[in-house]
Design a protein around this motif. Structure first.
Motif, PDB file in Angstrom:
ATOM      1  N   MET A   1       0.859  -1.203   0.000  1.00  0.00           N
ATOM      2  CA  MET A   1       0.000   0.000   0.000  1.00  0.00           C
ATOM      3  C   MET A   1       0.886   1.240   0.000  1.00  0.00           C
ATOM      4  SD  MET A   1      -3.124   0.845   2.602  1.00  0.00           S
ATOM      5  CE  MET A   1      -3.936  -0.754   2.516  1.00  0.00           C
ATOM      6  N   SER A   2       0.620   2.177  -0.880  1.00  0.00           N
ATOM      7  CA  SER A   2       1.482   3.362  -0.962  1.00  0.00           C
ATOM      8  C   SER A   2       1.134   4.358   0.136  1.00  0.00           C
ATOM      9  CB  SER A   2       1.319   4.037  -2.325  1.00  0.00           C
ATOM     10  OG  SER A   2       0.068   4.689  -2.379  1.00  0.00           O
ATOM     11  N   SER A   3       2.068   5.298   0.393  1.00  0.00           N
ATOM     12  CA  SER A   3       1.839   6.320   1.409  1.00  0.00           C
ATOM     13  C   SER A   3       0.613   7.159   1.093  1.00  0.00           C
ATOM     14  CB  SER A   3       3.054   7.247   1.516  1.00  0.00           C
ATOM     15  OG  SER A   3       4.045   6.623   2.274  1.00  0.00           O
ATOM     16  N   ALA A   4       0.384   7.409  -0.203  1.00  0.00           N
ATOM     17  CA  ALA A   4      -0.733   8.278  -0.599  1.00  0.00           C
ATOM     18  C   ALA A   4      -2.076   7.679  -0.189  1.00  0.00           C
ATOM     19  CB  ALA A   4      -0.694   8.531  -2.100  1.00  0.00           C
ATOM     20  N   VAL A   5      -2.117   6.354   0.008  1.00  0.00           N
ATOM     21  CA  VAL A   5      -3.349   5.710   0.475  1.00  0.00           C
ATOM     22  C   VAL A   5      -3.263   5.440   1.972  1.00  0.00           C
ATOM     23  CG1 VAL A   5      -4.892   3.737   0.216  1.00  0.00           C
ATOM     24  CG2 VAL A   5      -3.664   4.637  -1.776  1.00  0.00           C
ATOM     25  N   ALA A   6      -2.111   4.883   2.389  1.00  0.00           N
ATOM     26  CA  ALA A   6      -1.985   4.433   3.782  1.00  0.00           C
ATOM     27  C   ALA A   6      -2.102   5.577   4.779  1.00  0.00           C
ATOM     28  CB  ALA A   6      -0.651   3.711   3.966  1.00  0.00           C
ATOM     29  N   VAL A   7      -1.500   6.732   4.465  1.00  0.00           N
ATOM     30  CA  VAL A   7      -1.489   7.836   5.427  1.00  0.00           C
ATOM     31  C   VAL A   7      -2.886   8.423   5.642  1.00  0.00           C
ATOM     32  CG1 VAL A   7      -0.529  10.095   5.970  1.00  0.00           C
ATOM     33  CG2 VAL A   7       0.940   8.326   5.015  1.00  0.00           C
ATOM     34  N   PRO A   8      -3.592   8.831   4.564  1.00  0.00           N
ATOM     35  CA  PRO A   8      -4.945   9.355   4.819  1.00  0.00           C
ATOM     36  C   PRO A   8      -5.871   8.307   5.414  1.00  0.00           C
ATOM     37  CG  PRO A   8      -4.500   9.239   2.454  1.00  0.00           C
ATOM     38  CD  PRO A   8      -3.213   8.982   3.144  1.00  0.00           C
ATOM     39  N   LEU A   9      -5.697   7.044   4.991  1.00  0.00           N
ATOM     40  CA  LEU A   9      -6.557   5.986   5.540  1.00  0.00           C
ATOM     41  C   LEU A   9      -6.325   5.857   7.049  1.00  0.00           C
ATOM     42  CD1 LEU A   9      -8.588   3.775   5.000  1.00  0.00           C
ATOM     43  CD2 LEU A   9      -6.711   2.223   4.462  1.00  0.00           C
ATOM     44  N   THR A  10      -5.039   5.842   7.450  1.00  0.00           N
ATOM     45  CA  THR A  10      -4.736   5.791   8.877  1.00  0.00           C
ATOM     46  C   THR A  10      -5.324   7.001   9.605  1.00  0.00           C
ATOM     47  OG1 THR A  10      -2.665   4.668   8.377  1.00  0.00           O
ATOM     48  CG2 THR A  10      -2.871   5.616  10.572  1.00  0.00           C
ATOM     49  N   GLY A  11      -5.175   8.173   8.979  1.00  0.00           N
ATOM     50  CA  GLY A  11      -5.725   9.395   9.579  1.00  0.00           C
ATOM     51  C   GLY A  11      -7.210   9.280   9.832  1.00  0.00           C
ATOM     52  N   VAL A  12      -7.942   8.802   8.832  1.00  0.00           N
ATOM     53  CA  VAL A  12      -9.397   8.675   8.982  1.00  0.00           C
ATOM     54  C   VAL A  12      -9.722   7.654  10.071  1.00  0.00           C
ATOM     55  CG1 VAL A  12     -11.484   7.851   7.828  1.00  0.00           C
ATOM     56  CG2 VAL A  12      -9.955   9.427   6.656  1.00  0.00           C
ATOM     57  N   LEU A  13      -8.982   6.543  10.087  1.00  0.00           N
ATOM     58  CA  LEU A  13      -9.252   5.500  11.089  1.00  0.00           C
ATOM     59  C   LEU A  13      -8.939   6.009  12.500  1.00  0.00           C
ATOM     60  CD1 LEU A  13      -7.839   2.383   9.204  1.00  0.00           C
ATOM     61  CD2 LEU A  13     -10.236   2.826   9.769  1.00  0.00           C
ATOM     62  N   VAL A  14      -7.796   6.717  12.669  1.00  0.00           N
ATOM     63  CA  VAL A  14      -7.446   7.278  13.982  1.00  0.00           C
ATOM     64  C   VAL A  14      -8.534   8.243  14.430  1.00  0.00           C
ATOM     65  CG1 VAL A  14      -5.864   8.809  15.209  1.00  0.00           C
ATOM     66  CG2 VAL A  14      -4.949   7.063  13.716  1.00  0.00           C
ATOM     67  N   ALA A  15      -8.905   9.159  13.530  1.00  0.00           N
ATOM     68  CA  ALA A  15      -9.897  10.171  13.880  1.00  0.00           C
ATOM     69  C   ALA A  15     -11.224   9.519  14.245  1.00  0.00           C
ATOM     70  CB  ALA A  15     -10.072  11.151  12.725  1.00  0.00           C
ATOM     71  N   SER A  16     -11.620   8.465  13.505  1.00  0.00           N
ATOM     72  CA  SER A  16     -12.906   7.815  13.782  1.00  0.00           C
ATOM     73  C   SER A  16     -12.871   7.104  15.129  1.00  0.00           C
ATOM     74  CB  SER A  16     -13.240   6.800  12.685  1.00  0.00           C
ATOM     75  OG  SER A  16     -13.140   7.407  11.431  1.00  0.00           O
ATOM     76  N   ALA A  17     -11.787   6.352  15.369  1.00  0.00           N
ATOM     77  CA  ALA A  17     -11.693   5.613  16.629  1.00  0.00           C
ATOM     78  C   ALA A  17     -11.750   6.582  17.814  1.00  0.00           C
ATOM     79  CB  ALA A  17     -10.392   4.808  16.666  1.00  0.00           C
ATOM     80  N   CYS A  18     -11.027   7.697  17.698  1.00  0.00           N
ATOM     81  CA  CYS A  18     -11.000   8.683  18.780  1.00  0.00           C
ATOM     82  C   CYS A  18     -12.374   9.328  18.950  1.00  0.00           C
ATOM     83  CB  CYS A  18      -9.967   9.764  18.488  1.00  0.00           C
ATOM     84  SG  CYS A  18      -8.270   9.215  18.615  1.00  0.00           S
ATOM     85  N   ALA A  19     -12.970   9.754  17.821  1.00  0.00           N
ATOM     86  CA  ALA A  19     -14.217  10.515  17.893  1.00  0.00           C
ATOM     87  C   ALA A  19     -15.361   9.680  18.468  1.00  0.00           C
ATOM     88  CB  ALA A  19     -14.593  11.033  16.514  1.00  0.00           C
ATOM     89  N   LEU A  20     -15.302   8.348  18.258  1.00  0.00           N
ATOM     90  CA  LEU A  20     -16.367   7.482  18.771  1.00  0.00           C
ATOM     91  C   LEU A  20     -16.549   7.650  20.279  1.00  0.00           C
ATOM     92  CD1 LEU A  20     -15.862   4.139  16.846  1.00  0.00           C
ATOM     93  CD2 LEU A  20     -17.992   5.425  17.014  1.00  0.00           C
ATOM     94  N   LEU A  21     -15.408   7.848  20.991  1.00  0.00           N
ATOM     95  CA  LEU A  21     -15.493   7.948  22.453  1.00  0.00           C
ATOM     96  C   LEU A  21     -15.767   9.368  22.919  1.00  0.00           C
ATOM     97  CD1 LEU A  21     -12.375   5.775  23.325  1.00  0.00           C
ATOM     98  CD2 LEU A  21     -14.769   5.073  23.312  1.00  0.00           C
ATOM     99  N   GLY A  22     -15.482  10.330  22.029  1.00  0.00           N
ATOM    100  CA  GLY A  22     -15.519  11.738  22.433  1.00  0.00           C
ATOM    101  C   GLY A  22     -16.826  12.196  23.044  1.00  0.00           C
ATOM    102  N   SER A  23     -17.952  11.768  22.457  1.00  0.00           N
ATOM    103  CA  SER A  23     -19.247  12.259  22.931  1.00  0.00           C
ATOM    104  C   SER A  23     -19.430  11.989  24.418  1.00  0.00           C
ATOM    105  CB  SER A  23     -20.376  11.583  22.149  1.00  0.00           C
ATOM    106  OG  SER A  23     -20.252  11.912  20.789  1.00  0.00           O
ATOM    107  N   PHE A  24     -19.101  10.765  24.825  1.00  0.00           N
ATOM    108  CA  PHE A  24     -19.291  10.431  26.238  1.00  0.00           C
ATOM    109  C   PHE A  24     -18.352  11.237  27.132  1.00  0.00           C
ATOM    110  CE2 PHE A  24     -20.893   6.621  24.088  1.00  0.00           C
ATOM    111  CZ  PHE A  24     -22.170   6.640  24.601  1.00  0.00           C
ATOM    112  N   LEU A  25     -17.128  11.450  26.649  1.00  0.00           N
ATOM    113  CA  LEU A  25     -16.158  12.175  27.471  1.00  0.00           C
ATOM    114  C   LEU A  25     -16.550  13.644  27.619  1.00  0.00           C
ATOM    115  CD1 LEU A  25     -13.107  10.401  25.932  1.00  0.00           C
ATOM    116  CD2 LEU A  25     -13.916  10.171  28.278  1.00  0.00           C
TER     117      LEU A  25
END
Lengths: 368, 310
Positions: free
Chosen positions: A1-25
């Motif tokens: 997987m190239s950086s042009a795909v892996a980096v934004p994909l990781t970014g979206v996944l990190v942001a989603s995982a974090c945001a899922l918990l945010g509402s409760f916090l």
């Protein structure tokens, strides 16, 4: 997987995982606690790496979860002594943990790539090079696997314990009375948060994790009151910010994590200004509208009071209104314009005359 | 020991590091007392993080690493952050806790974006701005210490000048308002002074550990006394001691970074105070409780023996 795909994909996944918990916090007023945890996992992470003799993912998760547990317990214990307030308790514990982590890094780990920049900014730029190899097969970037796993974990956690989380968040007393333990839910949420923080830590660093956790949820909270809407909305906001941030960072050649957080900050700023219910602009517009309506109502009451009286000729003249009501000319104009538009008054050779709806309005206002 | 004392006075590096750290400890100890009593300890954390984009923007404008503009940038950014914080708390449903976290993390994120942008653009000045992240107490030079002394001196003079007003603002803001003090103005002044402490701290212990410098000394001092004046002096003393101890330890053991060592020294003082301070110390409380339980058990045993209870 190239950086042009892996980096934004990781970014979206990190942001989603974090945001899922945010509402409760956010709703549990634990934003600064999340900040504390994302810093305090450092010594655990380092200790895990020391024991595993290298940046071992599992050892890191384990150490960091322990450090997070220590932090949460220490903060709660300090609060319970009633010697310091909640804010001070957090401010005593997390810098100590972070300082311990920094000392450990310089002491034992000057050779591994846990350098200062990685701790604060993460290194999402390089995720494509760190691939997950299983049975000699390259299965793509490790970070994509890890963050997908964390998204799934958080989704399952929220899905399975939605009722418990919601109840303990909004009414801890009732939850306890119904037999749910607010303490267990609290610690479970903290555990999931700390695991998420470790995963996100390597990508975006200690300080920026908390931005991705709480800011999308805070933005969503400005736009909706419903928890069931707030959670998916915050995930969308986080993911969109990750993509915008990626593009901006590539364009200006700067930190991707920094740009992601700046993007989420801008989205929050837009919601703060333009949210239909709570935005600063909407509130100002609402205030202005209210002032205009009240001025128009006062105008018709004024005219109504003087109608038929000997001074009605003078009091209803457009020139005299400013003096009679002791209003600024601008306010008078606003009131006259508002009242005419609503059909409460008509202009007749320099005087204002009440219409029947205008008299009706005046009676209604006076009857309040 | 005597050798250490000699180094402390005559070794150029150690003297500057110890003096700078002690000055930070004193200033943040004094201002932290007000912050902690007003339950605004974490405001310092937010201000420290919010300062980063200010430093970067000041650098982009002036193009130099000259101290004063950078510190001014830090101060302005911290102040803007506070205004946004107030806007969020007053105008929206979000709590103060959320507002602190939002301002802290987004300002810092923007700062990181600018910082990496600057580092990418010109390598010549690169090392200059990174030091604000983790602080570089070990690299303090005489001119830094002089700037600290001037900034800190002005801040402390203002605290002395407005001592009564700040005291009233801290313990009974409504009463202060009813007496005709401009509580908002006083509050802004106090926050601005905390920004001064943060500006000193950024260079010494860095963004992340600044919270400890404001909260630690004050939280420790609070355990020893109920009087504001005594608390402020003690807090300044604790801050100074932690600063000097951290400087000396990291000087003798090369692998100990100065900022974190100062914070760890401070943490020891905090926990020692929580445990052993007279009157409020947790150990004494535990001991009193134990004595009471024993006395109670003895009393029950006596009553049982005498047949009053079964």
């Amino acid at each position: 997987m190239s950086s042009a795909v892996a980096v934004p994909l990781t970014g979206v996944l990190v942001a989603s995982a974090c945001a899922l918990l945010g509402s409760f916090l956010i709703l549990r007023r634990m934003a600064m606690m999340s900040d504390a945890i994302s810093h305090a996992i450092l010594p655990g992470l380092v200790a895990g790496y020391v024991l595993a003799q290298g940046p071992n993912l599992f050892a890191g998760f384990l150490g960091a979860s322990l450090a997070a547990a220590v932090t949460v317990t220490a903060v709660e214990a300090l609060k319970r002594t009633r010697r310091v307030d909640a804010g001070a308790a957090i401010g005593i514990v997390f810098p100590a943990m972070f300082a311990l982590g920094t000392v450990l890094v310089t002491w034992r780990f000057s050779d591994i790539h846990l350098d200062a920049d990685a701790i604060l900014f993460g290194n999402i730029e390089f995720v494509a090079f760190d691939t997950f190899v299983f049975n000699g097969q390259d299965l793509g970037p490790q970070s994509v696997w890890v963050m997908s796993g964390l998204c799934l974990l958080n989704l399952l956690f929220i899905g399975i314990f939605y009722k418990e989380l919601k109840l303990t968040t909004f009414d801890a007393g009732l939850a306890a009375a119904l037999g749910f333990s607010p303490a267990i839910v609290h610690y479970a949420l903290m555990l999931v948060l700390s695991i998420t923080s470790v995963g996100a830590f390597s990508a975006v660093g200690a300080v920026l994790v908390v931005a991705l956790v709480i800011v999308p949820a805070a933005t969503a909270y400005l736009l909706t009151d419903r928890l069931a809407v707030m959670i998916p909305l915050s995930v969308v906001i986080g993911a969109v910010a990750a993509l915008i941030g990626y593009r901006v960072a590539i364009a200006v050649d700067a930190s991707i994590a920094g740009a992601m957080v700046s993007a989420v900050g801008v989205l929050f700023g837009l919601a703060l200004l333009f949210s239909p219910s709570q935005g600063v602009v909407a509130r100002a517009w609402q205030n202005r509208r209210n002032r205009a309506v009240i001025a128009s109502q006062m105008l018709v009451v004024h005219l109504f009071n003087h109608e038929g009286a000997p001074d009605s000729e003078e009091e209803s003249s457009v020139e005299h209104l400013s003096d009679g009501l002791r209003w600024s000319p601008a306010r008078t104009d606003m009131a006259v314009a508002g009242a005419s538009r609503r059909g409460w008054v008509v202009r007749a050779n320099g005087h204002l005359e009440l219409t029947e709806p205008g008299r009706e309005t005046a009676r209604l206002v006076l009857a309040r | 020991m005597s050798e250490l004392l000699r180094d402390l006075i005559f070794d150029y590096t150690l003297r500057n590091v110890a003096l700078g750290s002690a000055l930070l400890g004193i200033v943040s100890g004094v201002l932290g007392s007000y912050a902690v009593l007003r339950r605004q300890g974490l405001l310092g954390d937010t201000l420290a993080h919010a300062a980063l984009p200010g430093i970067c923007i000041a650098f982009l404008i002036t193009g130099s690493r000259a101290q004063i503009p950078l510190l001014l940038g830090a101060g302005i950014a911290g102040w803007v952050g506070t205004m946004i914080l107030l806007l969020i708390v007053r105008r929206t449903v979000l709590s103060e806790d959320a507002a602190l976290g939002i301002v802290l993390s987004t300002f810092f994120g923007f700062g990181v974006l600018l910082l990496t942008f600057i580092n990418q653009r010109d390598d010549a000045n690169q090392a200059g701005l990174d030091k604000y992240l983790f602080g570089q107490a070990a690299a303090l030079i005489e001119s830094d210490v002089i700037i600290f002394a001037i900034l800190g001196g002005v801040a402390l003079a203002l605290v002395l000048l407005f001592y009564q007003e700040f005291k009233l603002l801290t313990f009974d803001p409504e009463f202060a308002g009813s007496l005709g003090f401009g509580t908002t103005k006083l509050s802004v002044l106090l926050t601005s002074l905390i920004v001064v402490a943060v500006v000193i701290g950024l260079q010494t212990v860095g963004v992340v550990l600044m919270a400890a410098m404001l909260i630690g000394p004050a939280a420790a001092a609070r355990q020893w006394t109920d009087r504001l004046g005594v608390m402020i002096v003690l807090s300044a003393a604790f801050g100074a001691v932690a600063g000097v101890v951290g400087a000396v330890l990291s000087f003798t053991e090369e692998r100990l970074p100065t900022g974190p060592t100062i914070v760890l020294a401070l943490t020891v003082i905090v926990f020692a105070s929580l445990a052993f301070a007279p009157a409020r110390g947790l150990v004494w409380e535990w001991w009193r409780r134990r004595q009471q339980r024993r006395a109670w058990a003895l009393e029950v045993a006596r009553l049982k023996a005498e047949g009053h209870v079964r």
